[in-house]
Scaffold this motif. Structure first.
Motif, PDB file in Angstrom:
ATOM      1  N   VAL A  11     -88.426  84.773   0.502  1.00  0.00           N
ATOM      2  CA  VAL A  11     -89.046  83.456   0.319  1.00  0.00           C
ATOM      3  C   VAL A  11     -88.874  82.975  -1.122  1.00  0.00           C
ATOM      4  O   VAL A  11     -88.559  81.800  -1.355  1.00  0.00           O
ATOM      5  N   SER A  12     -89.057  83.860  -2.088  1.00  0.00           N
ATOM      6  CA  SER A  12     -88.895  83.438  -3.485  1.00  0.00           C
ATOM      7  C   SER A  12     -87.454  83.038  -3.776  1.00  0.00           C
ATOM      8  O   SER A  12     -87.204  82.065  -4.491  1.00  0.00           O
ATOM      9  N   LEU A  16     -86.330  79.191  -4.887  1.00  0.00           N
ATOM     10  CA  LEU A  16     -85.554  78.936  -6.104  1.00  0.00           C
ATOM     11  C   LEU A  16     -84.188  78.333  -5.791  1.00  0.00           C
ATOM     12  O   LEU A  16     -83.673  77.531  -6.580  1.00  0.00           O
ATOM     13  N   THR A  17     -83.624  78.682  -4.652  1.00  0.00           N
ATOM     14  CA  THR A  17     -82.351  78.064  -4.253  1.00  0.00           C
ATOM     15  C   THR A  17     -82.549  76.581  -3.953  1.00  0.00           C
ATOM     16  O   THR A  17     -81.735  75.739  -4.355  1.00  0.00           O
ATOM     17  N   ALA A  41     -84.495  85.682  -9.641  1.00  0.00           N
ATOM     18  CA  ALA A  41     -85.128  86.351  -8.502  1.00  0.00           C
ATOM     19  C   ALA A  41     -84.243  87.462  -7.951  1.00  0.00           C
ATOM     20  O   ALA A  41     -84.731  88.544  -7.617  1.00  0.00           O
ATOM     21  N   ILE A  42     -82.950  87.232  -7.881  1.00  0.00           N
ATOM     22  CA  ILE A  42     -82.029  88.260  -7.390  1.00  0.00           C
ATOM     23  C   ILE A  42     -82.098  89.486  -8.284  1.00  0.00           C
ATOM     24  O   ILE A  42     -82.194  90.625  -7.814  1.00  0.00           O
ATOM     25  N   ALA A  51     -83.769  97.575  -1.740  1.00  0.00           N
ATOM     26  CA  ALA A  51     -83.662  97.510  -0.286  1.00  0.00           C
ATOM     27  C   ALA A  51     -84.378  96.300   0.300  1.00  0.00           C
ATOM     28  O   ALA A  51     -84.161  95.954   1.451  1.00  0.00           O
ATOM     29  N   LEU A  52     -85.236  95.642  -0.478  1.00  0.00           N
ATOM     30  CA  LEU A  52     -86.007  94.529   0.062  1.00  0.00           C
ATOM     31  C   LEU A  52     -85.246  93.208   0.060  1.00  0.00           C
ATOM     32  O   LEU A  52     -85.655  92.263   0.715  1.00  0.00           O
ATOM     33  N   ILE A  53     -84.183  93.120  -0.711  1.00  0.00           N
ATOM     34  CA  ILE A  53     -83.391  91.893  -0.724  1.00  0.00           C
ATOM     35  C   ILE A  53     -81.966  92.252  -0.294  1.00  0.00           C
ATOM     36  O   ILE A  53     -81.183  92.777  -1.055  1.00  0.00           O
ATOM     37  N   PRO A  54     -81.657  92.013   0.961  1.00  0.00           N
ATOM     38  CA  PRO A  54     -80.344  92.413   1.477  1.00  0.00           C
ATOM     39  C   PRO A  54     -79.224  91.529   0.939  1.00  0.00           C
ATOM     40  O   PRO A  54     -79.439  90.399   0.503  1.00  0.00           O
ATOM     41  N   GLU A  55     -78.026  92.076   0.994  1.00  0.00           N
ATOM     42  CA  GLU A  55     -76.855  91.359   0.480  1.00  0.00           C
ATOM     43  C   GLU A  55     -76.600  90.078   1.256  1.00  0.00           C
ATOM     44  O   GLU A  55     -76.181  89.079   0.677  1.00  0.00           O
ATOM     45  N   TRP A  56     -76.847  90.090   2.553  1.00  0.00           N
ATOM     46  CA  TRP A  56     -76.600  88.890   3.347  1.00  0.00           C
ATOM     47  C   TRP A  56     -77.527  87.760   2.928  1.00  0.00           C
ATOM     48  O   TRP A  56     -77.151  86.589   2.995  1.00  0.00           O
ATOM     49  N   CYS A  57     -78.737  88.102   2.480  1.00  0.00           N
ATOM     50  CA  CYS A  57     -79.668  87.080   2.020  1.00  0.00           C
ATOM     51  C   CYS A  57     -79.188  86.462   0.705  1.00  0.00           C
ATOM     52  O   CYS A  57     -79.282  85.251   0.496  1.00  0.00           O
ATOM     53  N   VAL A  58     -78.666  87.298  -0.180  1.00  0.00           N
ATOM     54  CA  VAL A  58     -78.119  86.817  -1.455  1.00  0.00           C
ATOM     55  C   VAL A  58     -76.911  85.925  -1.193  1.00  0.00           C
ATOM     56  O   VAL A  58     -76.781  84.846  -1.771  1.00  0.00           O
TER      57      VAL A  58
END
Length: 170
Positions: A11-12, A16-17, A41-42, A51-58
């Motif tokens: 969500v963060s 920010l995006t 944020a990244i 592990a909480l921010i997956p690569e696909w989300c980035v």
């Protein structure tokens, strides 16, 4: 409280995006710091909880920014993935304290900015003006000092259970 731990990074990053994609009416030489806000944020989430921010989300955040700003598809997706990789690589050094994490963020921001400048120069087949990139990196570093405490409030503690497991020995 546990679901917030998994939702907060995504969500963060999404917020920010969207903030980076909004038309703020800034002059063109000062606009470059906005796409660097999701990098904060990244880096924060990848450094602390990889592990909480997956690569696909980035990747999706970068692609969303490319689509919303009518930029070349994949530009910010590549830059955000590089920021993620830099944070994951530097994660073992983050346990050395606040100053080490600040230095790691500064190095990552410089690396991301130089990469963004280089990719932009390759895309246009001529050296891009480096000054907007340098101003954007400096200003986003300043904004990061204000943004990280907000992310820290949203961040929940790991392992905050009522009981503990004690191990004897080294």
């Amino acid at each position: 409280m546990q679901p917030l731990r998994y939702i907060a990074p995504i969500v963060s990053l999404a917020i920010l995006t969207l903030v980076a994609a909004l038309p703020w009416g800034l002059p063109s030489q000062y606009r470059f710091f906005l796409p660097l806000l999701p990098v904060v944020a990244i880096h924060y989430w990848s450094l602390r909880h990889g592990a909480l921010i997956p690569e696909w989300c980035v990747f999706l955040a970068g692609l969303t920014l490319d689509i919303l700003t009518h930029g070349p598809l994949g530009y910010w997706a590549l830059i955000y993935l590089i920021a993620h990789v830099l944070a994951v690589i530097s994660a073992p050094y983050a346990s050395r304290g606040h100053a080490a994490r600040l230095a790691l963020f500064a190095l990552a921001l410089i690396g991301v900015t130089v990469t963004a400048w280089a990719v932009s120069s390759i895309y246009f087949l001529e050296p891009a003006d480096w000054r907007p990139y340098a101003i954007g990196a400096a200003f986003s570093g300043f904004v990061a000092l204000l943004l990280v405490p907000v992310l820290r409030v949203v961040d929940t503690k790991q392992g905050t259970r009522g009981n503990g497991r004690f191990v004897r020995g080294a």
